[in-house]
Design an enzyme around this catalytic site. Structure first.
Site, PDB file in Angstrom:
ATOM      1  CB  CYS A 178      46.021  39.191  38.883  1.00  0.00           C
ATOM      2  SG  CYS A 178      46.517  38.684  37.226  1.00  0.00           S
ATOM      3  CB  THR A 183      36.767  37.468  39.100  1.00  0.00           C
ATOM      4  OG1 THR A 183      36.009  38.646  39.445  1.00  0.00           O
ATOM      5  CG2 THR A 183      37.388  37.651  37.724  1.00  0.00           C
ATOM      6  CE1 TYR A 243      38.782  47.604  41.451  1.00  0.00           C
ATOM      7  CE2 TYR A 243      37.290  48.401  39.748  1.00  0.00           C
ATOM      8  CZ  TYR A 243      38.200  47.462  40.203  1.00  0.00           C
ATOM      9  OH  TYR A 243      38.516  46.386  39.409  1.00  0.00           O
ATOM     10  CB  SER A 299      39.233  48.044  36.365  1.00  0.00           C
ATOM     11  OG  SER A 299      37.819  48.064  36.228  1.00  0.00           O
ATOM     12  CE  LYS A 336      42.073  47.480  39.833  1.00  0.00           C
ATOM     13  NZ  LYS A 336      43.166  46.487  39.849  1.00  0.00           N
ATOM     14  CG  PHE A 384      36.834  39.186  32.980  1.00  0.00           C
ATOM     15  CD1 PHE A 384      37.554  38.138  32.438  1.00  0.00           C
ATOM     16  CD2 PHE A 384      36.710  40.358  32.250  1.00  0.00           C
ATOM     17  CE1 PHE A 384      38.161  38.260  31.201  1.00  0.00           C
ATOM     18  CE2 PHE A 384      37.311  40.485  31.011  1.00  0.00           C
ATOM     19  CZ  PHE A 384      38.041  39.425  30.476  1.00  0.00           C
ATOM     20  CG  ASP A 402      46.170  35.107  46.589  1.00  0.00           C
ATOM     21  OD1 ASP A 402      45.578  35.409  47.649  1.00  0.00           O
ATOM     22  OD2 ASP A 402      45.686  35.285  45.460  1.00  0.00           O
TER      23      ASP A 402
END
Length: 257
Positions: free
Chosen positions: A88, A200, A165, A152, A169, A198, A36
């Site tokens: 991820c 997150t 986005y 996604s 994806k 989710f 990360d």
């Protein structure tokens, strides 16, 4: 594939889906390398113990990710080798093609979202696969590795303002089958999870009323998904050798309007 004593690379590991996956894999006896850009990744590795190693890295950088993959290959000691990836890392980009005054969207912002979400995914996959082909075949099927990417439901049900986005994806979805076919001769599986809404850090940036509306739109269970539920599916994909070349929606049945 059995997780015990195997080494897995998890990107976007500092929080959310990546952190939950790291916790679950460690609980299953795996060695994990956590990648990360956030400094929180060191704290997570420390909390998880000796079987977790933190590495800072930008998924869009070939040099960064080669260093991370090399560390993952060496992490297992006698059982050295990278056996799996759960990718991820990603960002959300929200912008309309035209604003209210009719001005065009910013091209650099669009390119940044695609670069991180799509090109970054390809970058991690190419380097991880190159490491996995050096593994000895395992079990009766001769499996060498498994790669799990994160798309996604926006890849299928993109909303207004999600052009970048959704496109990024959808690209991840589009890579899944051809790369699974290509890597099959090496005994490497490729799967993609397409989460719905989710809990997150990305979701925490939305207003409370927007989160409530999204939760209410999920048919069942009528709530946001939990990161550990993503991790459960990742674990099941790792364990089941017949899961290959497929995209699994993990969304409670929601179809975005």
């Amino acid at each position: 594939m059995q997780m015990q004593d195997k080494t897995f690379l998890i990107t976007g590991a500092a929080s959310g889906l990546g952190a939950a996956t790291a916790e679950r894999l460690v609980a299953g006896g795996a060695q994990v390398v956590l990648c990360d850009l956030s400094d929180k990744v060191e704290a997570l590795a420390s909390r998880l113990g000796d079987t977790a190693l933190a590495c800072r890295g930008d998924v869009t950088s070939g040099d960064d990710m080669q260093v991370v993959v090399d560390k993952a290959v060496a992490a297992g000691g006698e059982n050295s080798g990278l056996h799996g990836v759960v990718h991820c890392a990603g960002v959300v980009g929200v912008a309309k093609l035209l604003d209210r005054e009719g001005n065009p969207a910013d091209l650099e912002a669009y390119a940044r979202t695609v670069q991180i979400n799509l090109v970054g995914t390809f970058n991690v996959m190419r380097l991880a696969a190159a490491a996995m082909v050096r593994n000895s075949p395992q079990g009766g099927d001769g499996e060498r590795g498994v790669i799990i990417t994160t798309a996604s439901i926006a890849a299928f049900d993109g909303q207004v303002g999600q052009a970048a986005y959704s496109a990024s994806k959808a690209g991840v979805v589009g890579m899944t089958l051809p790369l699974a076919r290509e890597l099959s001769r090496h005994g490497i599986r490729v799967m993609t999870i397409a989460p719905g809404v989710f809990e997150t850090p990305m979701m925490s940036e939305l207003p409370e009323d927007a989160v409530a509306a999204l939760s209410a739109a999920v048919p069942f269970p009528k709530r946001l998904g939990k990161p550990h539920e993503f991790a459960m599916l990742a674990e099941q994909i790792i364990a089941n050798p017949m899961l290959n070349g497929e995209v699994i929606r993990l969304d409670g049945g929601i179809r975005m309007q």
